[in-house]
Write a protein that holds these residues in place. Structure first.
Motif, PDB file in Angstrom:
ATOM      1  N   TRP A 167       0.828  -1.208   0.000  1.00 13.01           N
ATOM      2  CA  TRP A 167       0.000   0.000   0.000  1.00 13.01           C
ATOM      3  C   TRP A 167       0.862   1.257   0.000  1.00 13.01           C
ATOM      4  CZ3 TRP A 167      -3.428  -2.228   4.502  1.00 13.01           C
ATOM      5  CH2 TRP A 167      -4.187  -3.300   4.004  1.00 13.01           C
TER       6      TRP A 167
ATOM      7  N   ALA B   7       0.832   4.264  -2.843  1.00 12.36           N
ATOM      8  CA  ALA B   7       0.697   5.686  -2.497  1.00 12.36           C
ATOM      9  C   ALA B   7       1.849   6.503  -3.056  1.00 12.36           C
ATOM     10  CB  ALA B   7       0.623   5.845  -0.984  1.00 12.36           C
ATOM     11  N   GLU B   8       3.025   5.913  -3.116  1.00  7.76           N
ATOM     12  CA  GLU B   8       4.212   6.614  -3.614  1.00  7.76           C
ATOM     13  C   GLU B   8       4.223   6.728  -5.141  1.00  7.76           C
ATOM     14  OE1 GLU B   8       6.490   8.175  -2.107  1.00  7.76           O
ATOM     15  OE2 GLU B   8       6.668   7.456  -0.049  1.00  7.76           O
TER      16      GLU B   8
ATOM     17  N   SER C 260       6.875  12.181   1.833  1.00  6.78           N
ATOM     18  CA  SER C 260       6.614  11.092   2.771  1.00  6.78           C
ATOM     19  C   SER C 260       7.280  11.384   4.105  1.00  6.78           C
ATOM     20  CB  SER C 260       7.144   9.755   2.223  1.00  6.78           C
ATOM     21  OG  SER C 260       6.595   9.472   0.960  1.00  6.78           O
TER      22      SER C 260
ATOM     23  N   TYR D 152       2.196  12.803   0.697  1.00  9.46           N
ATOM     24  CA  TYR D 152       1.433  11.691   0.132  1.00  9.46           C
ATOM     25  C   TYR D 152       1.331  10.550   1.143  1.00  9.46           C
ATOM     26  CZ  TYR D 152       1.319  13.394  -4.717  1.00  9.46           C
ATOM     27  OH  TYR D 152       1.063  14.113  -5.858  1.00  9.46           O
ATOM     28  N   VAL D 153       2.356  10.439   1.993  1.00  3.15           N
ATOM     29  CA  VAL D 153       2.427   9.347   2.964  1.00  3.15           C
ATOM     30  C   VAL D 153       2.714   9.928   4.348  1.00  3.15           C
ATOM     31  CG1 VAL D 153       3.797   7.370   3.742  1.00  3.15           C
ATOM     32  CG2 VAL D 153       3.174   7.572   1.325  1.00  3.15           C
TER      33      VAL D 153
ATOM     34  N   LYS E 263      -2.343  10.056   0.509  1.00  2.00           N
ATOM     35  CA  LYS E 263      -2.868   8.798  -0.024  1.00  2.00           C
ATOM     36  C   LYS E 263      -2.744   7.644   0.970  1.00  2.00           C
ATOM     37  CE  LYS E 263      -2.009   9.812  -4.914  1.00  2.00           C
ATOM     38  NZ  LYS E 263      -1.382   9.314  -6.172  1.00  2.00           N
ATOM     39  N   PHE E 264      -1.799   7.779   1.889  1.00  2.00           N
ATOM     40  CA  PHE E 264      -1.581   6.722   2.880  1.00  2.00           C
ATOM     41  C   PHE E 264      -1.471   7.367   4.249  1.00  2.00           C
ATOM     42  CE2 PHE E 264       0.889   4.055   5.628  1.00  2.00           C
ATOM     43  CZ  PHE E 264       0.645   2.739   5.260  1.00  2.00           C
TER      44      PHE E 264
ATOM     45  N   LEU F 215      -7.256   9.913  -0.236  1.00  2.00           N
ATOM     46  CA  LEU F 215      -6.746   8.859   0.637  1.00  2.00           C
ATOM     47  C   LEU F 215      -7.127   7.477   0.119  1.00  2.00           C
ATOM     48  CD1 LEU F 215      -5.125   8.809   3.316  1.00  2.00           C
ATOM     49  CD2 LEU F 215      -7.306   8.448   4.492  1.00  2.00           C
ATOM     50  N   GLN F 216      -6.110   6.618  -0.021  1.00  2.00           N
ATOM     51  CA  GLN F 216      -6.323   5.242  -0.472  1.00  2.00           C
ATOM     52  C   GLN F 216      -6.302   4.251   0.688  1.00  2.00           C
ATOM     53  OE1 GLN F 216      -3.116   4.524  -3.220  1.00  2.00           O
ATOM     54  NE2 GLN F 216      -3.985   5.779  -4.831  1.00  2.00           N
ATOM     55  N   THR F 217      -5.447   4.533   1.685  1.00  3.21           N
ATOM     56  CA  THR F 217      -5.235   3.586   2.786  1.00  3.21           C
ATOM     57  C   THR F 217      -5.317   4.320   4.117  1.00  3.21           C
ATOM     58  OG1 THR F 217      -3.806   2.175   1.434  1.00  3.21           O
ATOM     59  CG2 THR F 217      -3.631   1.950   3.821  1.00  3.21           C
TER      60      THR F 217
END
Length: 310
Positions: free
Chosen positions: A91, A95-96, A194, A218-219, A243-244, A263-265
């Motif tokens: 995950w 995200a990266e 990140s 992003y993270v 995203k993470f 956001l994905q995770t």
């Protein structure tokens, strides 16, 4: 090919890691000519019949595709001897942006990347579940290689409290200790992508300037000590690019979490502690993975929404 293999194994001087990594490299080479080129590289760069393990490791790394190099280097973000959950690393890669989007499911592509670096013996399997890899680790020498390469190309920097400095050229920062001191650095001119906090003594989120410093993230991977369950500030909702998001050591999330439309995770207290999720969590339209022990507000919201729709 058998003779070439014997010569190259002899060159490894009986070092198991060298033999294993070399075999992982050769397994992706087809035909006598390609094996011969690998042997010539070994003979050219290893002198006086002495093994230079670092060269064999670098040779295998250099034969990776760009995407696989990024995936391998990402293991340098974790401390030595750290056992990494496979779902988390996949995950993170997504995200990266290491995993291309297309017709294939991103999770399947990411898993293929992991299996590839495992086949090349660059990453070790730590645990399997139902015949799938569930946890993995990286050998200390390969971890050193990953950290060395990340610094060379400004891929990642790990905060060193002794120097109390960190590279302004790196888009990714990892903090393994003294996280509170790291936050006293002047980070205002950076556009960090990140931020990974793996400091077991980090207790409080309040020093993190979400709006002023970290708005380009992003993270955000943030593990805090469970001894002092922290409050998540509303300002976390300003991280629109996120995203993470992994948060450990908290007891609830603010309603502003619903602003994180990319956001994905979302991982919250994924070690057995329950967390209060706001109903705005259901507004995360791109969420693919939610891992937490949540209580009823989210479930109640969904039921209410369904009944009102009908």
């Amino acid at each position: 090919m058998e003779r070439l293999a014997k010569d190259m194994v002899d060159r490894c001087g009986g070092l198991p890691l060298a033999i294993v990594v070399l075999s992982g490299l050769l397994s992706h080479k087809r035909g006598l000519e390609e094996w011969q080129r690998v042997k010539e590289n070994l003979w050219q760069n290893i002198k006086d019949d002495s093994i230079e393990l670092s060269y064999i490791l670098s040779l295998s790394y250099n034969n990776l595709s760009t995407a696989l190099k990024q995936c391998f280097l990402y293991f340098g973000i974790f401390p030595e001897d750290c056992v990494v959950r496979v779902d988390h690393i996949l995950w993170l890669w997504m995200a990266e942006g290491f995993v291309p989007t297309g017709k294939e499911i991103m999770e399947d592509v990411a898993e293929g990347f992991l299996n590839e670096v495992i086949r090349r013996s660059l990453i070790q399997v730590a645990r399997t579940f139902w015949e799938k890899v569930s946890k993995c680790r990286i050998h200390d020498l390969l971890h050193d290689l990953a950290v060395q390469k990340t610094l060379e190309i400004n891929f990642l920097d790990i905060y060193d409290p002794r120097k109390h400095s960190i590279s302004s050229l790196c888009l990714r920062h990892a903090i393994h200790s003294q996280g509170k001191r790291y936050l006293t650095l002047d980070l205002s001119n950076l556009k960090l992508r990140s931020l990974v906090f793996l400091d077991p003594d980090f207790l409080n989120m309040s020093p993190i300037k979400f709006r002023n410093v970290f708005q380009h993230l992003y993270v955000l991977y943030l593990e805090m000590h469970f001894g002092n369950m922290s409050i998540v500030p509303d300002a976390i909702g300003s991280l629109y690019h996120l995203k993470f998001l992994k948060l450990r050591g908290i007891y609830d999330l603010p309603s502003s979490i619903g602003n994180l439309k990319n956001l994905q995770t979302l991982l919250v207290n994924d070690y057995g502690y329950s967390c209060q999720l706001p109903r705005e969590t259901a507004d995360l339209i791109n969420l693919r993975h939610l891992v937490t022990l949540y209580s009823k507000p989210l479930e109640t919201y969904k039921q209410t929404h369904k009944s009102s729709s009908s």
